[in-house]
Design an enzyme around this catalytic site. Structure first.
Site, short mmCIF file in Angstrom:
data_model
loop_
_atom_site.label_atom_id
_atom_site.label_comp_id
_atom_site.label_asym_id
_atom_site.label_seq_id
_atom_site.Cartn_x
_atom_site.Cartn_y
_atom_site.Cartn_z
N GLU A 1 45.88 25.73 -54.34
CA GLU A 1 47.21 25.16 -54.44
C GLU A 1 47.47 24.64 -55.86
OE1 GLU A 1 46.76 22.14 -51.48
OE2 GLU A 1 46.11 23.64 -50.03
N HIS B 1 40.67 10.88 -48.91
CA HIS B 1 40.65 11.50 -50.24
C HIS B 1 39.46 11.00 -51.06
CE1 HIS B 1 44.86 12.26 -49.16
NE2 HIS B 1 44.97 13.09 -50.17
N GLU C 1 44.49 25.77 -46.16
CA GLU C 1 43.08 25.76 -46.58
C GLU C 1 42.28 26.86 -45.89
OE1 GLU C 1 44.80 23.09 -45.80
OE2 GLU C 1 44.77 21.87 -47.62
N PHE D 1 40.83 18.65 -52.70
CA PHE D 1 39.98 17.50 -52.37
C PHE D 1 38.94 18.00 -51.36
CE2 PHE D 1 43.72 15.37 -53.91
CZ PHE D 1 43.30 14.16 -54.41
N ALA D 2 37.73 17.52 -51.48
CA ALA D 2 36.69 17.93 -50.53
C ALA D 2 37.12 17.63 -49.11
CB ALA D 2 35.38 17.21 -50.85
N ASP D 3 37.89 16.56 -48.97
CA ASP D 3 38.36 16.16 -47.64
C ASP D 3 39.22 17.26 -47.00
OD1 ASP D 3 37.93 12.89 -48.17
OD2 ASP D 3 38.51 14.09 -49.91
N PHE D 4 40.02 17.92 -47.81
CA PHE D 4 40.91 18.96 -47.27
C PHE D 4 40.13 20.22 -46.89
CE2 PHE D 4 44.55 17.32 -50.23
CZ PHE D 4 44.52 16.12 -49.56
#
Lengths: 325, 331
Positions: free
Chosen positions: A29, A128, A59, A82-85
């Site tokens: 993105e 995040h 994702e 972000f690793a979270d996403f």
């Protein structure tokens, strides 16, 4: 050698790889506008929008499509923002990418670099800020890299792109602007730890930005006459067991410091490995990680979870006490 | 040979492929049920043979497909060796995945078959990516993504089809709609209709009878040609029926009594094609010979698989990864 930031070091490695190999491309993105952390700035101008590709906020499709493209011969660099996403693409990474080569009996490869910015960064709160490296180390098929310096972000990105295995590449958001010297000719071997500073009294094992904190702690310990050896693992799978065991054989004291939750964190693997295979210790091994709670928004609450240089110093001093055996 | 509008030569070729697929599945069931040689779950495509046959006949060998947990038919139609496939089902050395994948991960990259998938819907984004890779590399292959009706209710359906539309990718999505999501009627769990979803995402979409191989093949040929010429995605919703249970050990008692029997008696794709061929003047005996040849081929495949060795124990450490390989890890 040039001085550059952690973000620019990885970008340099990517640009060099893209110039050398037309199969390398980036997808994620907002990449056409340089990426959310500007870590792709300028690349679309040189390589065009097909190779520095924007993507919908999808994702699973970013990960899955990059995987499909890897299986037919391209070498994608996947940006998860972000690793979270990236958790939205867990099936694609863990069930598909990590397993394809094995399940298909070696018929396919997934030469991919999956960039997942990790860590606490400016009141970003619970979705995040996570450091989930141990999840991926637990998944056979994946390589896991956690660079903590501009040099390692250059060298490891270069090695990751060249690697035929899928590489989970965890950059720490807090140090995008960290500057350091980068030797582009330095050897880039995944699985080789970096000794941040040599020492004789205690071994401190760390990685990612926590290794910078550990290095600062070593400086503070030096002022107190204690010689700490800081080992930055750089990559967690494979990880440099030999470097840790050799260091512990010398110091007979061990601290592992990391930002991730301590419970079932990779520090447990390090301590267990030393317990099983290392020299007997003069003091009990210690782990310093986050309490098993969640990252909060308020700065004072966020700080409750941080492993600080002071905490590492205190742990080291305690390890040096003769009664702490 | 051609009678009226019906090309019997092509019809017999299609019959041959459908009989081969059915015979493969019947022998897989023998291996599983009667002999206990297939140890994991297998999902048979009996009754759905027309979809794989009709679509794949328009593809080139170097085109790509991705498939599902119900993937034997697609794999065979793409040109995989049934001996290697049967060996894989039995987990033997010589299996197309070396005995590591089994039925649900059957793959033959040599014929462009990029893998069945144990996770419903997961192959949709992967297929879009294969088409994306082709475009980036400047190739002229296309990709066909087979998935079931149940897959339309997972996120990758939306994400993968949107992706193909956004990037103008050469891919044909084929929803092989057998009406059941495992043991649940898909229509009970689906809001709106699948083709409508594809249209909403901007794809050229066609609904077709998935049990009429002749008409379906004509539709598929047009769609494959369109995808190849325009480099843009299309969507085929082929309505078929799963004559067996979800797995070979599923008696499918959740279906209304007589439903499967009625479809078998009236809409079986092999029977329908045989009827059409008979009307065009092909003798039943000629068609029986094709069926018997297909059965003999799969009997031989099962015999070969039964005789094959287990994979070497140590191969469990092969092809995990190069860097950090479990083989090279001392501890």
């Amino acid at each position: 050698m040039a001085v550059m930031t952690y973000a620019d070091a990885a970008k340099l490695a990517i640009a060099e790889a893209m110039r050398a190999d037309s199969r390398v491309w980036c997808v994620g993105e907002d990449l056409g506008r340089g990426g959310v952390f500007k870590q792709y700035t300028g690349l679309v101008e040189e390589f065009g929008p097909q190779r520095i590709s924007d993507a919908p906020i999808s994702e699973a499709a970013i990960m899955g499509a990059a995987f499909g493209a890897a299986m037919v011969g391209t070498r994608p660099i996947v940006e998860m923002r972000f690793a979270d996403f990236a958790l939205c693409a867990t099936d694609e990474l863990v069930n598909q990418i990590a397993k394809a080569r094995f399940m298909f009996g070696g018929q396919s490869r997934a030469p991919m670099v999956i960039r997942k910015p990790v860590g606490m960064w400016r009141s970003s709160a619970a979705q995040h800020s996570q450091s989930l490296e141990s999840w991926y180390v637990h998944t056979p098929g994946l390589v896991v890299i956690c660079p903590g310096t501009p040099q390692d972000n250059y060298s490891m990105m270069k090695a990751a792109i060249a690697c035929d295995d899928p590489v989970v590449y965890l950059e720490h958001k807090n140090i995008w602007a960290l500057e350091g010297e980068v030797d582009t000719a330095a050897p880039a071997e995944i699985g080789k730890a970096r000794v941040r500073c040599a020492g004789d009294d205690i071994t401190i094992v760390s990685w990612s930005d926590a290794a910078n904190v550990a290095e600062a702690a070593a400086g503070m310990l030096a002022d107190k006459g204690i010689s700490a050896e800081v080992i930055d693992l750089v990559s967690l799978w494979p990880w440099d067991k030999r470097a840790v065991l050799d260091s512990v054989a010398k110091t007979r004291r061990l601290i592992v410091a990391h930002e991730a939750v301590q419970v079932a964190g990779f520090g447990a693997e390090v301590v267990a490995t030393v317990a099983e295979h290392g020299a007997p210790l003069k003091a009990r091994a210690k782990r310093l990680g986050a309490p098993r709670s969640l990252v909060a928004y308020a700065p004072n609450l966020e700080d409750q979870l941080r492993v600080t240089a002071d905490m590492i110093v205190d742990a080291a001093l305690s390890s040096m006490e003769p009664e702490n055996v | 040979m051609s009678t009226g509008n019906f090309d019997t030569e092509t019809g017999l070729a299609r019959l041959t492929m459908m009989e081969r697929i059915r015979a493969f599945e019947e022998h897989a069931r023998i291996a599983a049920v009667d002999e206990g040689l297939v140890l994991g779950a297998i999902h048979l495509c009996i009754g759905q043979e027309a979809v794989a046959t009709a679509v794949i006949e328009s593809l080139r060998r170097d085109d790509y497909i991705t498939s599902t947990h119900r993937g034997h038919g697609h794999t065979l139609a793409k040109g995989a060796d049934p001996v290697a496939m049967m060996q894989e089902l039995l987990g033997r050395a010589g299996g197309c995945c070396g005995g590591k994948g089994g039925s649900m991960h059957i793959a033959d990259f040599g014929v462009g078959m990029l893998g069945a998938n144990g996770v419903v819907s997961a192959n949709i984004t992967i297929a879009a990516g294969a088409a994306h890779g082709v475009k980036l590399l400047g190739g002229d292959q296309i990709c066909v993504c087979f998935f079931g009706d149940g897959a339309a209710n997972r996120g990758p359906f939306l994400e993968g089809i949107n992706w193909a539309g956004v990037f103008d990718l050469p891919i044909l999505f084929v929803c092989e709609d057998n009406q059941y999501s495992a043991s649940t009627l898909t229509s009970d769990m689906t809001s709106g209709d699948v083709g409508g979803r594809a249209r909403a995402l901007g794809l050229h979409t066609v609904e077709a009878d998935g049990n009429d191989v002749t008409a379906l093949a004509a539709t598929a040929r047009e769609l494959v040609g369109r995808v190849r010429e325009t480099g843009t995605p299309a969507f085929l919703h082929a309505k078929t029926y799963r004559l067996d249970g979800h797995t070979y050990f599923d008696p499918a008692t959740y279906r209304p009594e007589g439903e499967a029997d009625a479809v078998a008696a009236t809409r079986d794709p092999i029977m329908k094609l045989r009827d059409a061929l008979a009307q065009a003047g092909v003798a039943a005996g000629e068609m029986d010979v094709l069926r018997d040849k297909a059965r003999a081929e799969m009997t031989a495949a099962l015999d070969a698989a039964r005789d094959a060795e287990w994979p070497a124990d140590g191969s469990v450490f092969d092809n995990v990864q190069d860097v950090g390989s479990p083989v090279r890890e001392a501890f």
